[in-house]
Scaffold this active site. Sequence first.
Site, PDB file in Angstrom:
ATOM      1  N   GLY A  12      43.536  43.027  34.145  1.00 52.40           N
ATOM      2  CA  GLY A  12      43.630  44.466  33.887  1.00 52.40           C
ATOM      3  C   GLY A  12      42.588  45.008  32.929  1.00 52.40           C
ATOM      4  O   GLY A  12      42.808  46.041  32.310  1.00 52.40           O
ATOM      5  N   SER A  13      41.428  44.329  32.832  1.00 54.62           N
ATOM      6  CA  SER A  13      40.411  44.870  31.919  1.00 54.62           C
ATOM      7  C   SER A  13      39.834  46.186  32.451  1.00 54.62           C
ATOM      8  O   SER A  13      39.492  47.072  31.668  1.00 54.62           O
ATOM      9  CB  SER A  13      39.303  43.849  31.671  1.00 54.62           C
ATOM     10  OG  SER A  13      38.519  43.641  32.826  1.00 54.62           O
ATOM     11  N   MET A  87      43.822  41.971  44.627  1.00 55.81           N
ATOM     12  CA  MET A  87      43.239  40.932  45.474  1.00 55.81           C
ATOM     13  C   MET A  87      43.977  40.810  46.807  1.00 55.81           C
ATOM     14  O   MET A  87      44.474  39.735  47.169  1.00 55.81           O
ATOM     15  CB  MET A  87      43.206  39.601  44.723  1.00 55.81           C
ATOM     16  CG  MET A  87      42.448  39.674  43.412  1.00 55.81           C
ATOM     17  SD  MET A  87      40.784  40.402  43.524  1.00 55.81           S
ATOM     18  CE  MET A  87      39.853  38.923  43.874  1.00 55.81           C
ATOM     19  N   ARG A  88      44.014  41.933  47.538  1.00 61.49           N
ATOM     20  CA  ARG A  88      44.775  41.975  48.783  1.00 61.49           C
ATOM     21  C   ARG A  88      44.156  43.080  49.639  1.00 61.49           C
ATOM     22  O   ARG A  88      43.717  44.102  49.108  1.00 61.49           O
ATOM     23  CB  ARG A  88      46.214  42.329  48.402  1.00 61.49           C
ATOM     24  CG  ARG A  88      47.247  42.214  49.459  1.00 61.49           C
ATOM     25  CD  ARG A  88      48.626  42.353  48.833  1.00 61.49           C
ATOM     26  NE  ARG A  88      48.964  41.185  48.023  1.00 61.49           N
ATOM     27  CZ  ARG A  88      49.389  40.038  48.537  1.00 61.49           C
ATOM     28  NH1 ARG A  88      49.575  39.903  49.810  1.00 61.49           N
ATOM     29  NH2 ARG A  88      49.655  39.017  47.754  1.00 61.49           N
ATOM     30  N   LEU A  89      44.136  42.863  50.943  1.00 58.15           N
ATOM     31  CA  LEU A  89      43.598  43.899  51.833  1.00 58.15           C
ATOM     32  C   LEU A  89      44.582  45.048  51.946  1.00 58.15           C
ATOM     33  O   LEU A  89      45.791  44.839  52.028  1.00 58.15           O
ATOM     34  CB  LEU A  89      43.339  43.321  53.230  1.00 58.15           C
ATOM     35  CG  LEU A  89      42.071  42.510  53.431  1.00 58.15           C
ATOM     36  CD1 LEU A  89      42.010  41.998  54.872  1.00 58.15           C
ATOM     37  CD2 LEU A  89      40.835  43.339  53.117  1.00 58.15           C
ATOM     38  N   ILE A  90      44.067  46.264  51.958  1.00 57.08           N
ATOM     39  CA  ILE A  90      44.901  47.449  52.172  1.00 57.08           C
ATOM     40  C   ILE A  90      45.141  47.583  53.677  1.00 57.08           C
ATOM     41  O   ILE A  90      44.219  47.478  54.476  1.00 57.08           O
ATOM     42  CB  ILE A  90      44.196  48.704  51.623  1.00 57.08           C
ATOM     43  CG1 ILE A  90      43.963  48.596  50.106  1.00 57.08           C
ATOM     44  CG2 ILE A  90      44.991  49.969  51.962  1.00 57.08           C
ATOM     45  CD1 ILE A  90      45.207  48.660  49.248  1.00 57.08           C
ATOM     46  N   ASN A 104      37.509  51.167  45.484  1.00 63.60           N
ATOM     47  CA  ASN A 104      37.558  49.799  44.973  1.00 63.60           C
ATOM     48  C   ASN A 104      36.322  49.491  44.133  1.00 63.60           C
ATOM     49  O   ASN A 104      35.259  50.061  44.360  1.00 63.60           O
ATOM     50  CB  ASN A 104      37.618  48.817  46.154  1.00 63.60           C
ATOM     51  CG  ASN A 104      37.706  47.355  45.716  1.00 63.60           C
ATOM     52  OD1 ASN A 104      38.445  47.023  44.784  1.00 63.60           O
ATOM     53  ND2 ASN A 104      36.964  46.493  46.379  1.00 63.60           N
ATOM     54  N   HIS A 106      33.948  46.153  42.940  1.00 66.19           N
ATOM     55  CA  HIS A 106      33.700  44.763  43.314  1.00 66.19           C
ATOM     56  C   HIS A 106      32.490  44.247  42.527  1.00 66.19           C
ATOM     57  O   HIS A 106      31.469  44.918  42.445  1.00 66.19           O
ATOM     58  CB  HIS A 106      33.441  44.665  44.820  1.00 66.19           C
ATOM     59  CG  HIS A 106      33.290  43.249  45.283  1.00 66.19           C
ATOM     60  ND1 HIS A 106      34.369  42.409  45.481  1.00 66.19           N
ATOM     61  CD2 HIS A 106      32.186  42.519  45.556  1.00 66.19           C
ATOM     62  CE1 HIS A 106      33.924  41.222  45.852  1.00 66.19           C
ATOM     63  NE2 HIS A 106      32.608  41.262  45.909  1.00 66.19           N
TER      64      HIS A 106
HETATM   65  C1  GAR Z   1      36.995  42.672  38.475  1.00 66.91           C
HETATM   66  O1  GAR Z   1      35.802  42.011  38.148  1.00 66.91           O
HETATM   67  C2  GAR Z   1      36.896  43.321  39.841  1.00 66.91           C
HETATM   68  O2  GAR Z   1      35.614  43.796  40.131  1.00 66.91           O
HETATM   69  C3  GAR Z   1      37.271  42.179  40.745  1.00 66.91           C
HETATM   70  O3  GAR Z   1      38.335  41.545  40.070  1.00 66.91           O
HETATM   71  C4  GAR Z   1      38.135  41.671  38.672  1.00 66.91           C
HETATM   72  C5  GAR Z   1      39.427  42.145  38.024  1.00 66.91           C
HETATM   73  O4  GAR Z   1      39.348  42.082  36.628  1.00 66.91           O
HETATM   74  N1  GAR Z   1      37.634  42.638  42.048  1.00 66.91           N
HETATM   75  C6  GAR Z   1      37.376  41.952  43.192  1.00 66.91           C
HETATM   76  O5  GAR Z   1      36.858  40.866  43.206  1.00 66.91           O
HETATM   77  C7  GAR Z   1      37.789  42.666  44.469  1.00 66.91           C
HETATM   78  N2  GAR Z   1      37.361  41.934  45.614  1.00 66.91           N
HETATM   79  P1  GAR Z   1      40.376  42.888  35.732  1.00 66.91           P
HETATM   80  O6  GAR Z   1      41.788  42.521  36.192  1.00 66.91           O
HETATM   81  O7  GAR Z   1      40.131  42.394  34.330  1.00 66.91           O
HETATM   82  O8  GAR Z   1      40.089  44.366  35.880  1.00 66.91           O
END
Ligand code: GAR
Length: 190
Positions: A12-13, A87-90, A104, A106
């Site tokens: 959740g950063s 981390m799941r497809l919509i 999103n 990424h």
């Molecule tokens: C983030 O780096 C985000 O870009 C990535 O997961 C991390 C979540 O970090 N998302 C993906 O890889 C989507 N395919 P967080 O929970 O600290 O925000």
Amino acid sequence: KQRFSVFASGTGSNFDAMMQDKKIASSIVLLVCDKPGAAVIKKAQGYGVETLVLEPKRYASKQEYEKVIAEKLQDLEVEWIFLAGYMRLIGETLLSQYEGRIVNIHPSLLPDFPGKDAIGQAYRAGVSKTGVTIHYVDEGMDTGPIIAQEEIERLPEETEEQLKTRIQAVEHRLYPNVINQLMQNVTEEL
Ligand code: GAR
């Protein structure tokens, strides 16, 4: 003012970074999480943001799972969904209800390195630059029209962990900026 829901599965950063922006924070009405026990849930509770925590495997199908989410979003009159490490497809249920209103983030320069562990994938591939992409969500995995991208040079001798720290710092600045820009465009169109 628009009403937002953030979907997250992990630390959740990025959610935290959004909550540091007063304007965005005042628009976030719901955190949706598919991982009971994820750190992001406690973060939301700390901010007094309502949470909806679900376990997808308890539902007969993705459609059933997303219907529960869709109903909650409708109850709260949510207009935009921001994925932040969800981390799941919509699926079709949410896509049809929120067409063009799901975004999103990424941690790569899409279309390179979609899916899980994008930072590790890029690091191991030995790229000279990577970055962050913010895009509209469609039915694919990390596909959909790109809204913003920022490049990061890979430094010589850098560890994967150091690269990750620098990529996340970019994410935490870029995502709130893009959300504010999107909302400004929405307001101007009204
Ligand atoms: C983030 O780096 C985000 O870009 C990535 O997961 C991390 C979540 O970090 N998302 C993906 O890889 C989507 N395919 P967080 O929970 O600290 O925000």
